[in-house]
Design an enzyme around this catalytic site. Structure first.
Site, PDB file in Angstrom:
ATOM      1  CG  ASN A 104     -21.315 -24.624  -7.395  1.00 52.42           C
ATOM      2  OD1 ASN A 104     -21.285 -25.788  -7.014  1.00 52.42           O
ATOM      3  ND2 ASN A 104     -21.667 -24.298  -8.626  1.00 52.42           N
TER       4      ASN A 104
ATOM      5  CB  SER B 161     -21.574 -16.661 -19.304  1.00 54.00           C
ATOM      6  OG  SER B 161     -22.554 -15.672 -19.305  1.00 54.00           O
TER       7      SER B 161
ATOM      8  CE1 TYR C 296     -23.096 -17.792 -14.413  1.00 60.52           C
ATOM      9  CE2 TYR C 296     -23.510 -15.915 -15.840  1.00 60.52           C
ATOM     10  CZ  TYR C 296     -23.368 -17.277 -15.665  1.00 60.52           C
ATOM     11  OH  TYR C 296     -23.485 -18.113 -16.736  1.00 60.52           O
TER      12      TYR C 296
ATOM     13  CE  LYS D 175     -20.597 -20.114 -15.907  1.00 58.57           C
ATOM     14  NZ  LYS D 175     -20.782 -21.507 -16.297  1.00 58.57           N
TER      15      LYS D 175
END
Ligand code: UFG
Length: 324
Positions: free
Chosen positions: A91, A116, A140, A144
């Site tokens: 995703n 982030s 994660y 980014k």
């Protein structure tokens, strides 16, 4: 300005939509409603239901012609990304490449990325400025960083202009009560505390009490979501007017520990909010606090609603309305 918000029906996206609408801009929202809600789409915004992995649908919507795109359609649970990396690569990385390439194809050359503080990893110094080394401690954060790197390449190779907004910990709700939809299955600290305050959860686990911080729990920089939202509008205006890219931190520049947050929530809600000391969660840096000096210098932005009382009371108001 005509702006398309990917992931605009989610928690942060809805507040960003309100900020653009408040400034009189034309807003479209593209969302697959996996965590966003149709009822979150504010009056005045158009809605397109679709997934960012659906290249044909993305292309169809972009073919209408948009001045800017804001990308908020990523998974964001740092802990989960360490156990389900494939969900995040598909995703967050593949989906972002579809958006970037389709935007470029359709001449939507101004791209604002919801990035982030997780791109930095364990801080080597505090407060963290934008020059701090980027070495994410969770997958994660890596996703980014990978999107930012691709935006740099598309800027170099194809003239795409971008702003990467490195959020610290987004929290709070619209203080005017215009956003009442709660996130589905929240994983972040404040919503979990609120679920305890409402009796939906029996207790909040405090993940790690032996960190090198004054009370042993992790310190984070919580920034009000409406402050974040305002920064998106300023960033879009900036890259379009100044014709240059922008990478900035968005934080309150204040650190609050997990334990302090739980105690402040007990004080503000008047609820017991039982807590239990628990093991550390994988991938959590001990301390993250921003320097937002660059956002102040370039955008005239600073956090105005990010004091702990406003963060908690605006969230509590929404949780109470939903749990009457
Ligand atoms: N925490 C608990 N108990 C919980 C949930 C969280 O103790 O039930 C702790 C975490 O261990 C961490 C702190 O509360 O120390 C904040 O955790 P969150 O999950 O709310 O937020 P993170 O700091 O992990 O990450 C958030 C966003 C990311 C963003 C990052 C930037 O979810 O998308 O802030 O600082 F990148």
């Amino acid at each position: 300005m005509k702006v398309l918000l990917f992931g605009g029906a989610g928690y942060i996206g809805t507040h960003v939509a309100l900020a653009f609408l408040d400034k009189g801009y034309e807003v479209g929202i593209y969302d697959n409603l996996s965590s966003g809600l149709r009822s979150n789409v504010p009056d005045g915004a158009r809605f397109f239901e679709g997934d960012i992995l659906d290249r044909n649908k993305v292309s169809e919507v972009l073919s209408e012609g948009w001045d800017a795109a804001v990308h908020l359609a990523a998974f964001k649970a740092a802990g989960e990304s360490m156990v389900k990396p494939e969900k995040y690569s598909e995703n967050n990385i593949t989906g972002s490449l579809i958006l970037i390439t389709e935007c470029e194809k359709h001449g939507c050359m101004n791209f604002i990325l919801s990035s982030s503080a997780a791109t930095y990893g364990e801080p080597q110094y505090i407060p963290i400025d934008e020059k701090h080394p980027k070495d994410p401690t969770n997958y994660y954060g890596y996703t980014k960083l990978a999107i930012e790197e691709n935006l740099k390449w598309y800027s170099k190779l194809r003239g795409m202009r971008f702003a990467a907004l490195r959020y610290f910990n987004a929290a709070g709700y619209d203080t005017e009560g215009r956003m009442l939809g709660l996130e589905k299955n929240p994983a972040n600290l404040l919503p979990i505390i609120m679920e305890c305050a409402c009796g939906i959860r029996p207790q909040v686990g405090i993940f790690g009490t032996d960190y090198d911080t004054p009370d042993g729990t992790c310190i984070r920089d919580y920034v009000h979501v409406s402050d974040l939202a305002d920064a998106h509008v300023l960033a879009a205006e900036y890259i379009m007017e100044e014709k240059e890219n922008l990478i900035v931190n968005l934080g309150s520049e204040k650190g609050i520990s997990v334990r302090e947050m739980v105690e402040a929530a007990r004080r503000i809600t008047g609820k017991a909010i039982p807590s239990v000391d628990s093991p550390r969660r994988a991938g959590d840096p001990a301390r993250l606090v921003a320097s937002s000096a660059l956002a102040h210098e370039k955008l005239g932005w600073s956090a105005r609603k990010s004091d702990v009382d406003t963060l908690i009371s605006s969230t509590w108001m929404v949780y109470q309305k939903n749990n009457k």
